[in-house]
Design an enzyme around this catalytic site. Structure first.
Site, PDB file in Angstrom:
ATOM      1  N   HIS A 149       0.814  -1.210   0.000  1.00 24.25           N
ATOM      2  CA  HIS A 149       0.000   0.000   0.000  1.00 24.25           C
ATOM      3  C   HIS A 149       0.850   1.264   0.000  1.00 24.25           C
ATOM      4  O   HIS A 149       0.362   2.345  -0.291  1.00 24.25           O
ATOM      5  CB  HIS A 149      -0.919   0.013   1.220  1.00 24.25           C
ATOM      6  CG  HIS A 149      -2.202  -0.722   0.998  1.00 24.25           C
ATOM      7  ND1 HIS A 149      -2.255  -2.062   0.706  1.00 24.25           N
ATOM      8  CD2 HIS A 149      -3.480  -0.285   0.980  1.00 24.25           C
ATOM      9  CE1 HIS A 149      -3.517  -2.419   0.550  1.00 24.25           C
ATOM     10  NE2 HIS A 149      -4.288  -1.357   0.706  1.00 24.25           N
TER      11      HIS A 149
HETATM   12  N1  LIG Z   1     -13.422  -8.921  -0.583  1.00 22.86           N
HETATM   13  C1  LIG Z   1     -14.362  -7.983  -0.697  1.00 22.86           C
HETATM   14  N2  LIG Z   1     -15.492  -8.248  -1.374  1.00 22.86           N
HETATM   15  C2  LIG Z   1     -16.431  -7.300  -1.503  1.00 22.86           C
HETATM   16  N3  LIG Z   1     -16.334  -6.066  -0.993  1.00 22.86           N
HETATM   17  C3  LIG Z   1     -15.243  -5.765  -0.311  1.00 22.86           C
HETATM   18  C4  LIG Z   1     -14.198  -6.691  -0.129  1.00 22.86           C
HETATM   19  N4  LIG Z   1     -13.205  -6.086   0.578  1.00 22.86           N
HETATM   20  C5  LIG Z   1     -13.627  -4.830   0.827  1.00 22.86           C
HETATM   21  N5  LIG Z   1     -14.845  -4.635   0.281  1.00 22.86           N
HETATM   22  C6  LIG Z   1     -15.641  -3.419   0.294  1.00 22.86           C
HETATM   23  O1  LIG Z   1     -14.762  -2.319   0.148  1.00 22.86           O
HETATM   24  C7  LIG Z   1     -15.123  -1.309   1.064  1.00 22.86           C
HETATM   25  C8  LIG Z   1     -13.930  -0.479   1.443  1.00 22.86           C
HETATM   26  O2  LIG Z   1     -13.448   0.183   0.300  1.00 22.86           O
HETATM   27  P1  LIG Z   1     -12.187   1.155   0.357  1.00 22.86           P
HETATM   28  O3  LIG Z   1     -12.251   1.962   1.591  1.00 22.86           O
HETATM   29  O4  LIG Z   1     -12.135   1.865  -0.930  1.00 22.86           O
HETATM   30  O5  LIG Z   1     -10.979   0.121   0.419  1.00 22.86           O
HETATM   31  P2  LIG Z   1      -9.860  -0.142   1.543  1.00 22.86           P
HETATM   32  O6  LIG Z   1     -10.503  -0.994   2.575  1.00 22.86           O
HETATM   33  O7  LIG Z   1      -8.805  -0.879   0.783  1.00 22.86           O
HETATM   34  O8  LIG Z   1      -9.419   1.184   2.057  1.00 22.86           O
HETATM   35  C9  LIG Z   1     -15.719  -2.064   2.224  1.00 22.86           C
HETATM   36  O9  LIG Z   1     -16.635  -1.238   2.907  1.00 22.86           O
HETATM   37  C10 LIG Z   1     -16.397  -3.247   1.578  1.00 22.86           C
HETATM   38  O10 LIG Z   1     -17.729  -2.960   1.218  1.00 22.86           O
HETATM   39 MG   LIG Z   2      -7.579   2.228   1.897  1.00 21.18          MG
END
Ligand SMILES: Nc1ncnc2c1ncn2[C@@H]1O[C@H](COP(=O)(O)OP(=O)(O)O)[C@@H](O)[C@H]1O
Ligand SMILES: [Mg+2]
Ligand SMILES: Nc1ncnc2c1ncn2[C@@H]1O[C@H](COP(=O)(O)OP(=O)(O)O)[C@@H](O)[C@H]1O
Ligand SMILES: [Mg+2]
Ligand SMILES: [Mg+2]
Ligand SMILES: [Mg+2]
Lengths: 130, 214, 130, 214
Positions: free
Chosen positions: A9
């Site tokens: 990341h």
């Molecule tokens: N394996 C997964 N399958 C479906 N949705 C997921 C998965 N992992 C995370 N998400 C979705 O992604 C959202 C978070 O997105 P974002 O904040 O952009 O990513 P990060 O967690 O990498 O910072 C979560 O609230 C969830 O709904």
């Molecule tokens: Mg993130």
């Protein structure tokens, strides 16, 4: 030559792990980093990972090491984007990022058995530090 | 009925424009949800992704729907950074495929687009309903749409049912422990919070609904 | 407040892990990095680690995460150099660096039981990535 | 005999000067050894460490031996970067303690200085003989010195025996598998190579020997 892609990341983390690993690399591993989202933000970028895979690929296996869940998801997406010929050479290694990359690079100086290199990287999680 | 209900490129372009606007508007709301159980970047991630889309949309709308959606998806992939990148990137990229290179689709084809997109999210994230992810909104939404179509409900009503199910799905995430994504690490601490991705999924579906002709 | 020190052979790795971890930090953890040897060379520096421990210390426990063997050796030396009052609050955590720090910071948003935080960090080595 | 054999500050300063010079000279040799079974920086690490020492030596030699050695050790700690930093840093820092704040020590006190330093290396690195580290040179060296002193051997001869044992210890690392340090990861691949730290330890001890009065 073995290819190795470091997905983090953080751009700094990926670059820094490469710096550490290159000290132990005897020229047998092509290490490419793919850190950070677009414009250095914290995150990952499947297009950067795809480019890193293509740069790491040298007619042989490519190992991918990544930090967190969404880095793996983007690595998988990147794998979907590369040529079939490269695709079948790729393994995402289920190992801790820093420790796994270092263990893999050291092991690659000992053997060219990729399965052995992968297993050594995975086993690095159990190396006692203290 | 469904063959004669057509959605043209102007519709899709408008949906995307509205989506870019509302993502901007809802950025802090989404980021707030993600701060509670994630890393607090979901709104920012989407905002950056859709700004890239907006910037290029006037150029891309020269293309057919398949290519247009593919370009939107690729932009999200490259820019979003978080999990939402590969997930919504896949959603849009795959949505374009059933459009078969055309500029106009009928309602059946449109439903297939949504199906392809939502299945792509499931495939990419390997999540199922109940794991406190965007799938908790998207899967029930798709099922409700499919059922409404089987029942022969009129297009916009079918979409309203879809949206209602998505929102119910979003609310259903509140009492859940997360099994995917960052919130997974929080165990019971995730209880009581809406999953940010389920909220943004509702926003996306709502823009498709809102712009549909009667 | 819980203190956390990130020791890596690479300045970039230590900084980047802090960047990732701060995203998940709700202000409950004071995260200080101690990466690289003198002048940014690859290596570690016990005086830098000592300063990081002192900066991370806030009347409570301080957890140290490190990458390779000699980083641990320098962390131990740094511990010998700090005040007794701080010394007894320090734990070197036997966890993978990136994964352990992230797990610890997330767990610190859930509990203030340090033992629990340490155990969660250690257990992060077995988190399945794929 | 041993009480009348004294080593003054000029001796120690000359040892350190020679050490800084020979480290520079042997830098590539040491780095080469470390390239074979480590990360190839041992010579560079020591060179950077001892340059810092050299730079300050004219200033530091105003201090008594305890402080002088402490400053040398601290400089190595701060500058070396690799494992040699805490190990040789501890060696020098602890060596100064038995000098008890004086400017001149007799041979017994000098032996105690080496003992304190070498034991500090063992304490810091937790290595024992046979693990393919600098301890394989330092521990037999100390044991040989202790025995020679017990046998009442003349100081410089006792040191010659010490140095011989150190070199034999260095050679003994060749067939070993490493159990400490980076080379530990190499398993059998480390066989056939001299441990770089055992080689640099011999160099250090040799400078103490070489400058001793008859
Ligand atoms: N394996 C997964 N399958 C479906 N949705 C997921 C998965 N992992 C995370 N998400 C979705 O992604 C959202 C978070 O997105 P974002 O904040 O952009 O990513 P990060 O967690 O990498 O910072 C979560 O609230 C969830 O709904
Ligand atoms: Mg993130
Ligand atoms: N735990 C230890 N105890 C004693 N000596 C050690 C230990 N670890 C490493 N060494 C010594 O350090 C030497 C390597 O030093 P150097 O190259 O400066 O460090 P690094 O391995 O961190 O790059 C090895 O050859 C070995 O003699
Ligand atoms: Mg997020
Ligand atoms: Mg080295
Ligand atoms: Mg080194």
């Amino acid at each position: 030559m073995l290819g190795l892609v470091i997905v983090s990341h953080s751009e700094k983390v990926a670059q820094g792990i490469k710096d550490i690993a290159e000290q132990m690399n005897n020229g047998m591993v092509r290490i490419i980093e793919a850190g950070g989202a677009d414009e250095g933000r914290i995150g990952t970028n499947p297009l950067k990972i795809q480019a890193a895979i293509e740069a790491a690929y040298d007619q042989g296996p490519v190992l991918i090491f990544a930090d967190l869940g969404s880095a793996i998801m983007n690595a998988e997406l990147a794998i979907d984007l590369v040529d079939d010929q490269i695709k079948k050479q790729i393994t995402i290694v289920n190992a801790p990022l820093v420790e796994g990359v270092i263990a893999a690079v050291i092991q690659a100086t000992i053997t060219d058995d990729v399965e052995d290199i992968i297993q050594t990287a995975i086993a690095s999680k159990d190396l006692n530090k203290i | 009925m469904y063959e004669s209900y057509v959605l043209d490129k102007a519709y899709f372009v408008k949906v995307i424009e509205d989506l870019a606007a509302i993502v901007e508007e809802q950025r802090d709301y989404l980021t707030g949800l993600d701060s509670a159980i994630g890393d607090g970047d979901h709104g920012l991630n989407l905002s950056i992704g859709f700004r890239e889309v907006s910037k290029n949309l006037s150029e891309w709308q020269k293309e057919n729907l398949t290519i247009l959606f593919k370009k939107i998806g690729m932009a999200l992939l490259g820019k979003v950074g978080g999990s939402a990148g590969p997930l919504y990137g896949s959603l849009f990229m795959k949505m374009g495929e059933p459009a078969g290179g055309k500029d106009v689709v009928d309602f059946n084809e449109f439903c297939n687009m949504l199906k392809a997109g939502i299945e792509a999210v499931e495939m990419r994230g390997k999540a199922v309903v109940g794991e406190k992810t965007m799938v908790d909104a998207l899967r029930p939404a798709l099922d409700a749409l499919t059922k409404a179509v089987e029942d022969g409900v009129a297009p916009k009503i079918a979409f309203e049912k879809m949206l209602d199910s998505a929102k119910a799905g979003r609310e259903s995430t509140i009492p859940l422990i997360a099994k995917k994504g960052r919130a997974m690490r929080l165990g019971e601490r995730a209880i009581g919070h809406v999953d940010p991705g389920s909220a943004s999924s509702c926003i996306i579906l709502e823009m498709f609904y809102k712009n549909m002709p009667q």
